[in-house]
Design an enzyme around this catalytic site. Sequence first.
Site, PDB file in Angstrom:
ATOM      1  N   HIS A   1      54.645  17.124  82.572  1.00 47.59           N
ATOM      2  CA  HIS A   1      55.519  16.601  83.622  1.00 47.59           C
ATOM      3  C   HIS A   1      56.699  15.796  83.075  1.00 47.59           C
ATOM      4  O   HIS A   1      57.863  16.069  83.397  1.00 47.59           O
ATOM      5  CB  HIS A   1      54.723  15.704  84.576  1.00 47.59           C
TER       6      HIS A   1
ATOM      7  N   ASP B   1      53.831  24.077  86.463  1.00 49.76           N
ATOM      8  CA  ASP B   1      53.892  22.624  86.406  1.00 49.76           C
ATOM      9  C   ASP B   1      54.377  22.193  87.784  1.00 49.76           C
ATOM     10  O   ASP B   1      55.556  22.363  88.120  1.00 49.76           O
ATOM     11  CB  ASP B   1      54.861  22.158  85.314  1.00 49.76           C
ATOM     12  N   HIS B   2      53.466  21.647  88.595  1.00 47.72           N
ATOM     13  CA  HIS B   2      53.808  21.443  90.002  1.00 47.72           C
ATOM     14  C   HIS B   2      54.963  20.461  90.193  1.00 47.72           C
ATOM     15  O   HIS B   2      55.637  20.487  91.225  1.00 47.72           O
ATOM     16  CB  HIS B   2      52.581  21.005  90.810  1.00 47.72           C
TER      17      HIS B   2
END
Length: 486
Positions: free
Chosen positions: A234, A171-172
């Site tokens: 996110h 999950d960037h």
Amino acid sequence: MTTFVLFGGTGDLAKRKIIPALYSAFLNGRLDSDFKFVGAAREVLSDDEFRIRVAASINNHTNSDTTGTAEQINAFLALTFYCKIDARLDADFVELKQKIIDPEIHATLFYLATGPDIFIPIVKQLSSHKLVGSHARVVLEKPLGRDAQSARDINQALRTYLKENQIYRIDHYLGKEMVQNLLALRFANSFLEPLWNRKWIQDVQISISEQVGVESRGEFYDHTGALRDMVQNHLLQLLSIVAMEPPVNAAPDSIRDEKVKVLRALHKFSQEDVSKKTVRGQYRAGAINGEPVISYQNEPGVPAHSRNETFVAIRAEIDNWRWAGVPFYLRTGKRMASRSAEITINFKPIPYSIFGTNQGNLRSNRLVISMQPEESVELFLKAKEPGEGIRLSDVALNLDFAEASTSRRVEAYERLLLDAMRGDLTLFVRDDELSAAWDWVDPIMSAWQADNEGLKSYIAGSWGPAASSYLLAQHGSSWGEEFVEN
């Protein structure tokens, strides 16, 4: 010695994010001296043809001051190779194995920048060709599943071939500097922890807004939507970090143990809750920065009468001792008024003002943690305005991280790639976290699918449907930009 294999190596994510991040790590001396990069995709390309694309990616998607010299780019290209891969063909994986340096001895990182439907076929092939031994790690891009059951099915299938500590669900947002600073802010500063609870905090707002539309992802996005694309991963990851209890130490599983407790404590929505505590919207034609933009339903790849949401706002609650009664407002949307990502902690008002009530429209103290477009932390306090008498105003104690530190800023994907190569799982999502997030999101998706009337429209370039403002206003709160505008 590490071999990095990028499945989906000719795709958009590879070009825009992964290859530039890999090159930046190379440019800054963060890769092994014997590092090897292998791009893999279904297209038939030679090594040199792939290198041309890699060079274009570097030139088009890195800042001009960080591109490096032609010699440096050529040095990176010398480490770059290509392998044509079809997940159904054994012969392709035989060829891939020949390009990997001693997989039984040296580390191999497989990055699956592909659709989730071929995660298992790829991993199964890697396993049957003995490429995922104890030194191998597999990075999986989101979305991992479409609901709780499909995510569990994928995780169960993955564990047939891999151990949990070999699976890196990326999950960037967790790679952003400010997200990691959340841990430091919370657990390295003594004055915050006594205030970090329902006694002192009125509400928490987590908002990620984008000015872009669906761009070239219309067909994909219409089968995903903002809830799956942003909230399930996110926003819930940010919520879990904000709300978690202090871990016993900074080890990966200590932190992830506390995050999953928060996700499991999220109050599950009934169908009635969904109608009262969620807002979904879809943008119509409008303007961004003065330029006209089309509606979502006119975007390429999007059906003309799509009911897919491009905006979500939710009033979430956590059923535990620390947070009972404190609303957590989550918001995300495309074609919004500005690009931003921030967490706002609104503290409760003082019980009584000795300065009287004629002090203007002042908010309570708040802590604003910004992740984009710039990283900063602002603590808003009350202070006296200059002049006669006492008139209060908001004053921000501002920590600008770009000014406060001279260290090189590491982008999210670069940090996460390096962590995966080192075997550090702290910033990656564990299977029970993923399941708990889907378990909370599923009832919302189900209720929306049965509701043909609840989708609101909003003008591109606005802050979303008016119902989003009402979601907060009925409890005496407002989004940050609304207070500024007032």
